[in-house]
Every structure is written in structure tokens, then in C-alpha cells.
Design an enzyme around this catalytic site. Structure first.
Site, mmCIF file in Angstrom:
data_model
loop_
_atom_site.group_PDB
_atom_site.id
_atom_site.type_symbol
_atom_site.label_atom_id
_atom_site.label_comp_id
_atom_site.label_asym_id
_atom_site.label_seq_id
_atom_site.Cartn_x
_atom_site.Cartn_y
_atom_site.Cartn_z
ATOM 1 N N SER A 86 -14.291 -2.196 -7.849
ATOM 2 C CA SER A 86 -14.961 -3.171 -6.866
ATOM 3 C C SER A 86 -16.312 -3.318 -6.971
ATOM 4 C CB SER A 86 -14.441 -2.488 -5.379
ATOM 5 O OG SER A 86 -15.403 -1.371 -5.307
ATOM 6 N N CYS A 100 -14.874 -7.613 4.913
ATOM 7 C CA CYS A 100 -15.553 -8.130 3.771
ATOM 8 C C CYS A 100 -15.984 -9.787 3.460
ATOM 9 C CB CYS A 100 -14.873 -7.718 2.643
ATOM 10 S SG CYS A 100 -13.196 -8.571 2.182
ATOM 11 N N GLY A 144 -18.109 -0.684 -6.257
ATOM 12 C CA GLY A 144 -18.569 0.544 -5.517
ATOM 13 C C GLY A 144 -18.391 1.747 -6.250
ATOM 14 N N VAL A 145 -19.104 2.934 -5.568
ATOM 15 C CA VAL A 145 -18.931 4.189 -6.382
ATOM 16 C C VAL A 145 -17.671 4.972 -6.349
ATOM 17 C CG1 VAL A 145 -19.567 5.363 -4.024
ATOM 18 C CG2 VAL A 145 -20.008 6.514 -6.142
ATOM 19 N N ASP A 146 -16.887 4.438 -5.199
ATOM 20 C CA ASP A 146 -15.547 5.386 -5.103
ATOM 21 C C ASP A 146 -14.496 4.506 -6.250
ATOM 22 O OD1 ASP A 146 -16.006 6.542 -2.940
ATOM 23 O OD2 ASP A 146 -15.579 4.830 -1.588
ATOM 24 N N SER A 147 -14.595 3.410 -6.787
ATOM 25 C CA SER A 147 -13.696 2.853 -7.516
ATOM 26 C C SER A 147 -14.172 3.379 -8.899
ATOM 27 C CB SER A 147 -13.404 1.453 -7.594
ATOM 28 O OG SER A 147 -14.702 0.732 -7.654
ATOM 29 N N CYS A 165 -4.746 -7.118 3.061
ATOM 30 C CA CYS A 165 -5.413 -7.099 1.735
ATOM 31 C C CYS A 165 -4.689 -6.154 0.708
ATOM 32 C CB CYS A 165 -6.872 -6.814 1.681
ATOM 33 S SG CYS A 165 -7.726 -7.065 -0.099
ATOM 34 N N ALA A 224 -8.961 -0.771 -10.531
ATOM 35 C CA ALA A 224 -9.497 -1.821 -9.650
ATOM 36 C C ALA A 224 -10.871 -1.323 -9.458
ATOM 37 C CB ALA A 224 -8.742 -2.088 -8.441
ATOM 38 N N MET A 230 -11.588 -7.738 -9.162
ATOM 39 C CA MET A 230 -10.913 -8.981 -8.450
ATOM 40 C C MET A 230 -11.776 -9.681 -7.700
ATOM 41 S SD MET A 230 -7.533 -6.956 -6.726
ATOM 42 C CE MET A 230 -8.427 -5.749 -5.926
#
Length: 375
Positions: free
Chosen positions: A8, A199, A10-13, A101, A6, A32
Site C-alpha cells: 500500500s 480512504c 505504508g509500514v505494515d504492508s 474492499c 500487496a 493497487m
């Protein structure tokens, strides 16, 4: 494994997906689309799910050399997260949309679709650890970085979905390490700000969002004796423990601040009082999800009632079952717990289970000796 990552935006995903590739998994990236009317760009650290985020996710997939798709999850998100958020506030409760979520979208709709397409697991950038034993059983644990730990919002997923989840960032020491790793990998999102707040409320004005959907519902702000101290435009805009924004017409007799003690949507009342009246001795919750057998009455644990709240020692109360749980937190300084919040139980770093708060009892309601007797 065949892993659906997944992304998003962003840096984490992005780093989580990169680590899944390094681990030898066959990785496919998916973004998503959760908003029916996504903004072109998000404003700094507020909001997510913009067209900009989808583009950042695509660029990350290109750098990693993995296929990339966008899946429209907006209808499911609207029905199970946004609608629930509005309904809970309208009923005088305080929901956590990130928990909903994870429950209904990321580890239900997304995971179900992934399994139907032949994937073995879903990979996300959540900060949490999975401990797997030789017999194949898995445990959900806090992340190594306590400041970023997200086990609280993941506790609702349960053991069946945990068996199909991969959290590659659980062992990182800090978010700075993740950003440094992203930069070393050539991922452009390495310096992208984290998103925060809700969000789907991109401007951060939760009360304005509620008002625009629930309308004006004027009522009174009263003290515990029913004396009217002020008025409000909607009880749904208040939550237990709130101090600011009460707009009262008269100070407390002792000059100390007042806090929201309860929200009564049917009577359109908001009850306020001193901070000591927010002290909690017992927390009661239902809709429990357990990773283990429900703990026995008298069992010691720690509990957390907010995503970044401080864990406090607790003792499991009699009456705890597969669906309901009660804990004694008397004397631990826990204040302002609202119906609708998530109660997560831990044994050390291990998540035991999660439930939704239905009620609390004050020390006065519990009475002297009751807490000790529960032990």
C-alpha cells in the site's frame, strides 16, 4: 510459495512483505491504484492511494529486492466499494467500505488475478492470525495485538480465500514493534503515519462527500411520536446512534441528549430519541459467510458490530441458517447498531462467520422472558 505482496505504501504492508521474503517465499510486490484521480500526496494520516504512496511502495520493494508492479484496480474499486457506499447511505444503512474492499477487491479481484498468473497466495499487512491444522484446514483468529486486530474486516473473505491468504503481522506484539522492525530493515516508511478514516474521503468530511454525490434531499427530524424538532438536508448524512450534528431547534423535555434512532430515506425522516431507546436485545443479519458450519441455536459466542468495537457475549437465536443469523445480546449494553454494519461472530479468538445487519430488536420488542427462552 509464489506470493503476491500487496504494498500500500505504508509500514505494515512493507514489513509483511519483508517477512514473506524471510520465510523463503518467491515474492512479487504490487501496488493497487484504487483512485481514478490520485492526489500527488496524502494529507498526514488522511486518505491513501496517492502517487506518494505508490512511490513509497516502490522504494520498499527496491529495499527488499523484489519485483514491483502497479495494477489499476480503480474501476473495480469504484463499482464495488464507492458505489456501494453511496447506495447504502442513500438507503438509510451504514456500510463499512473496508469490509467491501476486502470482499470485492483485495481478496477477490486481486487474488483472482494473482491465481491466474500462477501465484499461490496473496500477502497483506493486515493484523490477523491464521491457524493451520495438520489436515490443511485453516482458521482465522484475532491478532496478538488486540488494539490493531483486523479480523473484523477480514471475516467477509470466507474459507476459500483464507486458504490463499498470508498475514505475517498477526503475531506481533504491537505496532511499535513493526515500526522498529521497519527501521532496522532500512525501510523509509518506518515513521510514516497510519492512514485512517475512509480512504476515498481524504479530507474526512463524509457528509460533504455524500452531499456532493447525492445532492440536497431536505426533510424533517422528528421524535418517536412524529413531532417535528428540526430539519435536515439529507437523511443519508445520519446514522443510527449519532448524537452530534443534529441541529435541533428545541431541547428534550428532560434536558438529556437526543440520538438518531432510525433513518427513513423514503419519507426523508430522521427519528431521534433518548439513548435508552438505542439499546439492542437482538441483532438480525443476512448474507452470512461462515468459516465453519453455522452454529446451532443456543450456542454461546461473542459478537462485534464495529471495527474497533468491544466484543460482547451473545447467544445464537433460532432461525440461524447458512444465509441468515440472529443473536441475542440482551443485557450486554449494546447500543446503536445500524442496518448495513457487519456482525462478526467469534469463539474465543476464532472467527466463526460474518453477516450484514438487517435489523435489531429492542428489549421492549423482545419482551420479558424471550431472551432467556432463546438460551
Amino acid at each position: 510459495m509464489r506470493v503476491l505482496a500487496a504494498l500500500s505504501g505504508g509500514v505494515d504492508s512493507a514489513v509483511a512483505a519483508a517477512r514473506a521474503v524471510d520465510a523463503g517465499h518467491d515474492v512479487v510486490g504490487v501496488h493497487m491504484a484504487l483512485s481514478r484521480t490520485p492526489a500527488q500526496r496524502r494529507e498526514g494520516s488522511r486518505g491513501c492511494c496517492s502517487i506518494e504512496d505508490a512511490s513509497d511502495a516502490r522504494r520498499a520493494a527496491d529495499v527488499l529486492g523484489v519485483p514491483y508492479y502497479v495494477w489499476d484496480m480503480s474501476e473495480r474499486f469504484e463499482q464495488t466499494v464507492v458505489t456501494d457506499f453511496l447506495a447504502e447511505y442513500a438507503a438509510g444503512r451504514t456500510p463499512n467500505p473496508c469490509v467491501r474492499c476486502n470482499e470485492h477487491v483485495k481478496f477477490a479481484a486481486l487474488l483472482d488475478k494473482a491465481l491466474a498468473l500462477g501465484f499461490d497466495a496473496v500477502c497483506t499487512g493486515h493484523y490477523a492470525r491464521v491457524v493451520e491444522h495438520p489436515d490443511g484446514t485453516r482458521e482465522l483468529h484475532r491478532a496478538a495485538d488486540a488494539a490493531k486486530d483486523q479480523s473484523y474486516v477480514l471475516a467477509v473473505m470466507g474459507p476459500e480465500r483464507l486458504a490463499r491468504a498470508v498475514f505475517p503481522l498477526g503475531d506481533v506484539a504491537s505496532k511499535a514493534d513493526v515500526r522498529a522492525e521497519a527501521a532496522a530493515r532500512g525501510l523509509a516508511v518506518s515513521a510514516k503515519p497510519d492512514s485512517y478514516d475512509i480512504c476515498f474521503v481524504a479530507d474526512g468530511d463524509t457528509q460533504g462527500f455524500l452531499r456532493s454525490h447525492l445532492g440536497s434531499q431536505p426533510g424533517d427530524v422528528v421524535d418517536a411520536d412524529g413531532t417535528v424538532l428540526g430539519t435536515h438536508d439529507g437523511a443519508y448524512a445520519y446514522t443510527v446512534g449519532q448524537r452530534r450534528g443534529l441541529h435541533l431547534g428545541r431541547p428534550a423535555p428532560d434536558g438529556r441528549p437526543r440520538y438518531v434512532l432510525s433513518v427513513e430515506p423514503v419519507r426523508r425522516r430522521v427519528v431521534v430519541g433518548p439513548v435508552q431507546d438505542l439499546e439492542v436485545a437482538h441483532v438480525l443479519a443476512d448474507r452470512a459467510v461462515w468459516f465453519t458450519a453455522p452454529p446451532d441455536p443456543g450456542a454461546a459466542c461473542t459478537v462485534q458490530v464495529r471495527a474497533h468495537g468491544t466484543p460482547v457475549p451473545a447467544v445464537v437465536l433460532p432461525g440461524t441458517t447458512g444465509g441468515e443469523v440472529g443473536v441475542d445480546v440482551a443485557g450486554q449494553g449494546l447500543h446503536g447498531v445500524a442496518p448495513g454494519q457487519s456482525l462478526v461472530l467469534y469463539a474465543g479468538t476464532r472467527v466463526l462467520g460474518q453477516a450484514t445487519v438487517t435489523a435489531t430488536r429492542t428489549p421492549a420488542q423482545v419482551g420479558p422472558g424471550t431472551a432467556a427462552g432463546a438460551r
